[in-house]
Motif scaffolding. Structure first.
Motif, PDB file in Angstrom:
ATOM      1  N   ALA A   1       0.815  -1.215   0.000  1.00 30.77           N
ATOM      2  CA  ALA A   1       0.000   0.000   0.000  1.00 30.77           C
ATOM      3  C   ALA A   1       0.848   1.264   0.000  1.00 30.77           C
ATOM      4  O   ALA A   1       0.511   2.256  -0.656  1.00 30.77           O
ATOM      5  N   VAL A   2       1.960   1.260   0.731  1.00 32.61           N
ATOM      6  CA  VAL A   2       2.819   2.445   0.802  1.00 32.61           C
ATOM      7  C   VAL A   2       3.360   2.785  -0.579  1.00 32.61           C
ATOM      8  O   VAL A   2       3.334   3.944  -1.011  1.00 32.61           O
ATOM      9  N   LEU A   3       3.827   1.777  -1.275  1.00 33.42           N
ATOM     10  CA  LEU A   3       4.410   2.009  -2.596  1.00 33.42           C
ATOM     11  C   LEU A   3       3.331   2.337  -3.629  1.00 33.42           C
ATOM     12  O   LEU A   3       3.510   3.229  -4.457  1.00 33.42           O
ATOM     13  N   THR A   4       2.212   1.622  -3.572  1.00 37.08           N
ATOM     14  CA  THR A   4       1.130   1.896  -4.521  1.00 37.08           C
ATOM     15  C   THR A   4       0.576   3.299  -4.323  1.00 37.08           C
ATOM     16  O   THR A   4       0.297   4.012  -5.294  1.00 37.08           O
ATOM     17  N   GLY A   5       0.414   3.705  -3.070  1.00 37.53           N
ATOM     18  CA  GLY A   5      -0.061   5.056  -2.792  1.00 37.53           C
ATOM     19  C   GLY A   5       0.883   6.114  -3.328  1.00 37.53           C
ATOM     20  O   GLY A   5       0.449   7.137  -3.882  1.00 37.53           O
TER      21      GLY A   5
ATOM     22  N   SER B   1       7.202   4.709 -12.799  1.00 36.39           N
ATOM     23  CA  SER B   1       7.280   5.114 -11.392  1.00 36.39           C
ATOM     24  C   SER B   1       7.593   3.922 -10.492  1.00 36.39           C
ATOM     25  O   SER B   1       8.180   4.080  -9.420  1.00 36.39           O
ATOM     26  N   TRP B   2       7.222   2.711 -10.931  1.00 32.41           N
ATOM     27  CA  TRP B   2       7.577   1.519 -10.152  1.00 32.41           C
ATOM     28  C   TRP B   2       9.072   1.226 -10.253  1.00 32.41           C
ATOM     29  O   TRP B   2       9.670   0.702  -9.318  1.00 32.41           O
ATOM     30  N   ILE B   3       9.673   1.561 -11.390  1.00 33.29           N
ATOM     31  CA  ILE B   3      11.129   1.463 -11.481  1.00 33.29           C
ATOM     32  C   ILE B   3      11.764   2.447 -10.500  1.00 33.29           C
ATOM     33  O   ILE B   3      12.728   2.128  -9.792  1.00 33.29           O
ATOM     34  N   GLY B   4      11.200   3.665 -10.435  1.00 31.48           N
ATOM     35  CA  GLY B   4      11.691   4.643  -9.471  1.00 31.48           C
ATOM     36  C   GLY B   4      11.520   4.181  -8.044  1.00 31.48           C
ATOM     37  O   GLY B   4      12.373   4.430  -7.191  1.00 31.48           O
ATOM     38  N   ALA B   5      10.409   3.488  -7.750  1.00 34.17           N
ATOM     39  CA  ALA B   5      10.193   2.973  -6.398  1.00 34.17           C
ATOM     40  C   ALA B   5      11.277   1.982  -6.013  1.00 34.17           C
ATOM     41  O   ALA B   5      11.796   2.011  -4.887  1.00 34.17           O
ATOM     42  N   LEU B   6      11.625   1.091  -6.945  1.00 40.24           N
ATOM     43  CA  LEU B   6      12.670   0.111  -6.653  1.00 40.24           C
ATOM     44  C   LEU B   6      14.012   0.795  -6.437  1.00 40.24           C
ATOM     45  O   LEU B   6      14.770   0.431  -5.529  1.00 40.24           O
ATOM     46  N   ILE B   7      14.304   1.820  -7.235  1.00 43.06           N
ATOM     47  CA  ILE B   7      15.552   2.569  -7.052  1.00 43.06           C
ATOM     48  C   ILE B   7      15.566   3.272  -5.698  1.00 43.06           C
ATOM     49  O   ILE B   7      16.566   3.259  -4.974  1.00 43.06           O
ATOM     50  N   GLY B   8      14.433   3.890  -5.325  1.00 47.12           N
ATOM     51  CA  GLY B   8      14.357   4.592  -4.044  1.00 47.12           C
ATOM     52  C   GLY B   8      14.553   3.685  -2.855  1.00 47.12           C
ATOM     53  O   GLY B   8      15.117   4.092  -1.828  1.00 47.12           O
ATOM     54  N   LEU B   9      14.102   2.435  -2.971  1.00 46.90           N
ATOM     55  CA  LEU B   9      14.281   1.474  -1.890  1.00 46.90           C
ATOM     56  C   LEU B   9      15.685   0.884  -1.853  1.00 46.90           C
ATOM     57  O   LEU B   9      16.061   0.265  -0.857  1.00 46.90           O
ATOM     58  N   SER B  10      16.439   1.064  -2.929  1.00 50.71           N
ATOM     59  CA  SER B  10      17.740   0.412  -3.047  1.00 50.71           C
ATOM     60  C   SER B  10      18.914   1.325  -2.728  1.00 50.71           C
ATOM     61  O   SER B  10      20.046   0.854  -2.633  1.00 50.71           O
ATOM     62  N   VAL B  11      18.672   2.628  -2.574  1.00 46.87           N
ATOM     63  CA  VAL B  11      19.762   3.570  -2.304  1.00 46.87           C
ATOM     64  C   VAL B  11      19.593   4.155  -0.906  1.00 46.87           C
ATOM     65  O   VAL B  11      18.569   3.962  -0.257  1.00 46.87           O
ATOM     66  N   ARG B  12      20.594   4.894  -0.473  1.00 49.01           N
ATOM     67  CA  ARG B  12      20.599   5.383   0.901  1.00 49.01           C
ATOM     68  C   ARG B  12      20.088   6.814   1.060  1.00 49.01           C
ATOM     69  O   ARG B  12      19.666   7.190   2.155  1.00 49.01           O
ATOM     70  N   THR B  13      20.149   7.631   0.003  1.00 51.41           N
ATOM     71  CA  THR B  13      19.775   9.037   0.132  1.00 51.41           C
ATOM     72  C   THR B  13      18.864   9.452  -1.012  1.00 51.41           C
ATOM     73  O   THR B  13      18.910   8.864  -2.100  1.00 51.41           O
ATOM     74  N   PRO B  14      18.034  10.484  -0.807  1.00 54.66           N
ATOM     75  CA  PRO B  14      17.199  11.000  -1.900  1.00 54.66           C
ATOM     76  C   PRO B  14      18.024  11.512  -3.078  1.00 54.66           C
ATOM     77  O   PRO B  14      17.597  11.405  -4.225  1.00 54.66           O
TER      78      PRO B  14
END
Length: 285
Positions: free
Chosen positions: A124-128, A177-190
């Motif tokens: 839900a967090v990612l879908t939202g 945007s789902w590719i971006g979600a995976l990248i955001g979860l895989s790195v340490r900083t914005p």
């Protein structure tokens, strides 16, 4: 005797009810949370609108007069209609960086850990987040359409087909945007998420039919461009908008059936990267 309270156990943590209805409800709640956040920080939306408008003006008035379009008969203004499908597609895919940066920021602040302690559906967090980004992308598209009409872009095959083209664009943006979600979860900083979300998009968008006809590319790159998911959506939009002035020189299946190819590419990206993102979300720390 003084009453003593037992320490909470991990097994006492609330458990999500599960089910499709619960998942949809939780996703909409998280989407509302992200939309409220965007509304309270309007510069996020404003700056997101400025860049695509700049691209429209630059390509229309700086490069438009120097690039010929097949079937235009020497008409220099034809490039403005030819390029708009590419600009639209580039804009929706560049939203990838924003999705990744937003999720990375939540990770950095520890919000993801808090969300995982709540009784909500796993994804839900990612879908939202991706749904909120889709709404923002739609707003940017409205501004871009107005700007495109000002510089001379028009639709020629009716409103229904044009809306279908815009639907394919938004679906592509949602998939990316789902590719971006995976990248955001895989790195340490914005900051790393922003860089990681953009660095691979430039070759994807420019090794395509977005801004130049693919028959002007070397033979090897022509095949890359013809089978590029980005190219399929651009070609589909050109046909649906009525901006395709000449037959496509390529016999590749995505170029001969671009609408179906765009739909299949986008759905495949969503399935693959949503699955990977939810798995990453469960183990991310």
């Amino acid at each position: 005797m003084a009453a003593t309270s037992a320490a909470p156990k991990l097994s006492d943590a609330p458990v999500p009810k599960g089910g499709i209805v619960q998942s949809v409800h939780d996703s909409l709640v998280m989407a509302r949370r992200n939309l409220i956040r965007m509304a309270r920080i309007p510069e996020m939306v404003i700056f997101g609108m400025i860049q695509p408008v700049m691209f429209v003006l630059l390509f229309a008035y700086v490069f438009g007069g120097a690039i010929g379009v097949p079937g235009a008969g020497g008409d220099k203004t034809a490039y403005r209609e030819f390029m708009m499908a590419g600009i639209f597609a580039q804009t929706v895919t560049f939203a990838t960086a924003g999705a990744g940066a937003g999720i990375a920021d939540d990770m950095h602040k520890g919000l993801i850990d808090r969300f995982r302690s709540l009784p909500m559906a796993r994804g839900a967090v990612l879908t939202g987040r991706t749904l909120a980004d889709l709404v923002q992308t739609a707003l940017v598209m409205v501004v871009m359409i107005v700007c495109a009409l000002i510089v001379g872009w028009r639709i020629h095959d009716g409103l229904i087909k044009a809306l279908a083209g815009l639907g394919l664009l938004l679906l592509l943006g949602y998939a990316f945007s789902w590719i971006g979600a995976l990248i955001g979860l895989s790195v340490r900083t914005p900051e790393a998420a922003t860089s990681g979300g953009l660095i691979w998009l430039f070759p994807l968008t420019f090794l395509s039919n977005a801004f130049v006809p693919t028959d002007s590319l070397p033979t090897f790159l022509q095949h890359v461009a013809d089978w590029n998911p980005f190219s399929a959506t651009v070609q589909a939009c050109r046909e649906l908008f009525g901006n395709q002035l000449a037959p496509v020189p390529s016999d590749a299946w995505p170029m001969q059936h671009p609408a179906w190819a765009s739909l299949l590419y986008s759905l495949l990206i969503i399935v693959i990267f949503r699955t990977l993102s939810v798995r990453k979300y469960r183990s991310a720390a």
